[in-house]
Design a protein around this motif. Structure first.
Motif, mmCIF file in Angstrom:
data_model
loop_
_atom_site.group_PDB
_atom_site.id
_atom_site.type_symbol
_atom_site.label_atom_id
_atom_site.label_comp_id
_atom_site.label_asym_id
_atom_site.label_seq_id
_atom_site.Cartn_x
_atom_site.Cartn_y
_atom_site.Cartn_z
ATOM 1 N N TRP A 1 0.793 -1.170 0.094
ATOM 2 C CA TRP A 1 -0.010 -0.006 0.095
ATOM 3 C C TRP A 1 0.862 1.426 -0.059
ATOM 4 O O TRP A 1 0.577 2.241 -0.884
ATOM 5 C CB TRP A 1 -0.924 0.082 1.161
ATOM 6 C CG TRP A 1 -2.020 -0.932 1.153
ATOM 7 C CD1 TRP A 1 -1.717 -2.205 1.714
ATOM 8 C CD2 TRP A 1 -3.177 -1.134 0.494
ATOM 9 N NE1 TRP A 1 -3.129 -2.877 1.462
ATOM 10 C CE2 TRP A 1 -3.871 -2.352 0.731
ATOM 11 C CE3 TRP A 1 -3.867 0.108 -0.299
ATOM 12 C CZ2 TRP A 1 -5.052 -2.497 0.095
ATOM 13 C CZ3 TRP A 1 -4.997 -0.233 -0.687
ATOM 14 C CH2 TRP A 1 -5.699 -1.526 -0.639
ATOM 15 N N ASN A 2 1.988 1.385 0.831
ATOM 16 C CA ASN A 2 2.853 2.513 0.816
ATOM 17 C C ASN A 2 3.395 2.618 -0.479
ATOM 18 O O ASN A 2 3.536 3.805 -1.038
ATOM 19 C CB ASN A 2 3.974 2.118 2.003
ATOM 20 C CG ASN A 2 4.881 3.460 1.900
ATOM 21 O OD1 ASN A 2 4.381 4.398 2.386
ATOM 22 N ND2 ASN A 2 6.145 3.127 1.620
ATOM 23 N N LYS A 3 3.937 1.380 -1.242
ATOM 24 C CA LYS A 3 4.468 1.771 -2.403
ATOM 25 C C LYS A 3 3.570 2.202 -3.473
ATOM 26 O O LYS A 3 3.933 3.338 -4.426
ATOM 27 C CB LYS A 3 5.314 0.300 -2.913
ATOM 28 C CG LYS A 3 6.362 -0.062 -2.255
ATOM 29 C CD LYS A 3 7.781 1.031 -2.310
ATOM 30 C CE LYS A 3 8.958 0.524 -1.716
ATOM 31 N NZ LYS A 3 9.418 1.244 -0.190
ATOM 32 N N ALA B 1 5.297 6.091 5.412
ATOM 33 C CA ALA B 1 3.831 6.183 5.044
ATOM 34 C C ALA B 1 3.435 7.544 5.592
ATOM 35 O O ALA B 1 2.899 8.684 5.036
ATOM 36 C CB ALA B 1 3.065 5.121 5.541
ATOM 37 N N LEU B 2 3.887 7.887 7.005
ATOM 38 C CA LEU B 2 3.615 9.236 7.600
ATOM 39 C C LEU B 2 4.384 10.158 6.676
ATOM 40 O O LEU B 2 3.710 11.286 6.462
ATOM 41 C CB LEU B 2 4.033 9.263 9.011
ATOM 42 C CG LEU B 2 3.104 8.155 9.819
ATOM 43 C CD1 LEU B 2 3.792 8.033 11.265
ATOM 44 C CD2 LEU B 2 1.789 9.160 10.047
ATOM 45 N N THR B 3 5.389 10.236 6.501
ATOM 46 C CA THR B 3 6.322 11.090 5.782
ATOM 47 C C THR B 3 5.573 11.455 4.302
ATOM 48 O O THR B 3 5.497 12.515 3.871
ATOM 49 C CB THR B 3 7.791 10.543 5.651
ATOM 50 O OG1 THR B 3 8.453 10.508 6.929
ATOM 51 C CG2 THR B 3 8.391 11.629 4.681
ATOM 52 N N ALA C 1 4.506 13.130 13.748
ATOM 53 C CA ALA C 1 4.283 11.625 14.050
ATOM 54 C C ALA C 1 5.402 10.891 13.453
ATOM 55 O O ALA C 1 5.771 9.742 14.054
ATOM 56 C CB ALA C 1 2.966 11.044 13.377
ATOM 57 N N ALA C 2 5.720 11.043 12.222
ATOM 58 C CA ALA C 2 7.004 10.214 11.658
ATOM 59 C C ALA C 2 8.127 10.612 12.433
ATOM 60 O O ALA C 2 8.920 9.575 12.952
ATOM 61 C CB ALA C 2 7.219 10.626 10.217
ATOM 62 N N VAL D 1 16.316 13.583 8.965
ATOM 63 C CA VAL D 1 16.814 15.044 8.876
ATOM 64 C C VAL D 1 15.794 15.976 8.093
ATOM 65 O O VAL D 1 15.519 16.950 8.011
ATOM 66 C CB VAL D 1 18.205 14.943 8.257
ATOM 67 C CG1 VAL D 1 18.676 16.297 8.211
ATOM 68 C CG2 VAL D 1 19.111 14.336 9.317
ATOM 69 N N HIS D 2 15.394 15.097 6.832
ATOM 70 C CA HIS D 2 14.832 16.093 5.854
ATOM 71 C C HIS D 2 13.263 16.204 6.187
ATOM 72 O O HIS D 2 12.898 17.374 5.974
ATOM 73 C CB HIS D 2 14.590 15.198 4.295
ATOM 74 C CG HIS D 2 15.931 15.027 3.752
ATOM 75 N ND1 HIS D 2 16.623 16.001 3.361
ATOM 76 C CD2 HIS D 2 16.618 13.895 3.287
ATOM 77 C CE1 HIS D 2 17.791 15.500 2.878
ATOM 78 N NE2 HIS D 2 17.833 14.208 2.904
ATOM 79 N N VAL D 3 12.681 15.411 7.091
ATOM 80 C CA VAL D 3 11.247 15.557 7.585
ATOM 81 C C VAL D 3 11.577 16.731 8.556
ATOM 82 O O VAL D 3 10.732 17.599 8.639
ATOM 83 C CB VAL D 3 10.964 14.318 8.255
ATOM 84 C CG1 VAL D 3 9.690 14.594 8.962
ATOM 85 C CG2 VAL D 3 10.538 13.308 7.199
ATOM 86 N N ARG D 4 12.669 16.544 9.366
ATOM 87 C CA ARG D 4 12.632 17.707 10.415
ATOM 88 C C ARG D 4 13.002 19.244 9.523
ATOM 89 O O ARG D 4 12.397 20.090 10.296
ATOM 90 C CB ARG D 4 14.071 17.554 11.257
ATOM 91 C CG ARG D 4 14.005 18.437 12.516
ATOM 92 C CD ARG D 4 15.056 18.006 13.681
ATOM 93 N NE ARG D 4 14.935 16.664 13.890
ATOM 94 C CZ ARG D 4 13.911 16.356 14.703
ATOM 95 N NH1 ARG D 4 13.090 17.109 15.258
ATOM 96 N NH2 ARG D 4 13.827 14.926 15.218
#
Length: 185
Positions: free
Chosen positions: A102-104, A135-137, A158-159, A167-170
């Protein structure tokens, strides 16, 4: 230092050997890896633990499933999103309990600009594996593409709660918060 990291990861993996195998999510072997991921401040070690988590998520007992997943991933990497979507459609049809399928598939929908389908698939992946920081990202990125910064921020936070080493999410979180502050001033 390198020996300590290697030893720690080896111990973690040995502790998980006797756990029952599955298609990744819900796998007891993941618990120790998630604990290690949150506890460490060593970025190299965190990267290694994260790779092991992804390996577990990609696991599946059916060799044909792995072959179809690989085909889809290669298509994604080659920017052939239609072929990737077809492969991942087959994956989720073959095993609707396989969160990584599902994620892919959500990734392919996102790349094709079908954000509603991507959100649906990401939510399904998260229902199957609530700790899926990938998936959260992805959900955060979809919400950014839809110009919805608040839900994007919630997904990114949440991720980061699951994997503080993204790092990229932050950076995305910092950007959203600084833009939000700019609107308030």
């Amino acid at each position: 230092m390198i020996f300590r990291r290697f030893f720690s990861l080896t111990v973690l993996l040995l502790l998980t050997v006797g756990a029952p195998a599955g298609a990744g999510q819900g796998n007891l072997r993941l618990d120790a890896l998630f604990q290690a991921l949150r506890a460490t401040s060593d970025e190299s070690y965190a990267e290694s633990v994260e790779e092991h988590i992804w390996d577990f998520w990609l696991e599946h007992p059916d060799a044909e499933m792995i072959r179809v997943m690989r085909t889809g991933v290669f298509s994604l990497n080659d920017d052939d999103y239609g072929s990737a979507l077809a492969a991942f459609d087959r994956v989720v049809a073959m095993d609707p309990t396989y969160a990584e399928g599902w994620n892919k598939r959500a990734n392919a929908h996102y790349m094709l600009g079908d954000y509603a389908a991507a959100v649906g698939d990401l939510r399904h992946a998260l229902m199957l594996e609530p700790r899926h920081f990938g998936a959260l990202t992805g959900l955060g990125l979809v919400y950014l593409a839809l110009n919805q910064p608040e839900p994007a921020l919630r997904a990114f936070d949440a991720a980061l709660a699951l994997n503080p080493h993204l790092v990229h999410v932050r950076r995305q979180v910092d950007t959203i918060r600084s833009q939000r502050l700019g609107f308030l001033l």
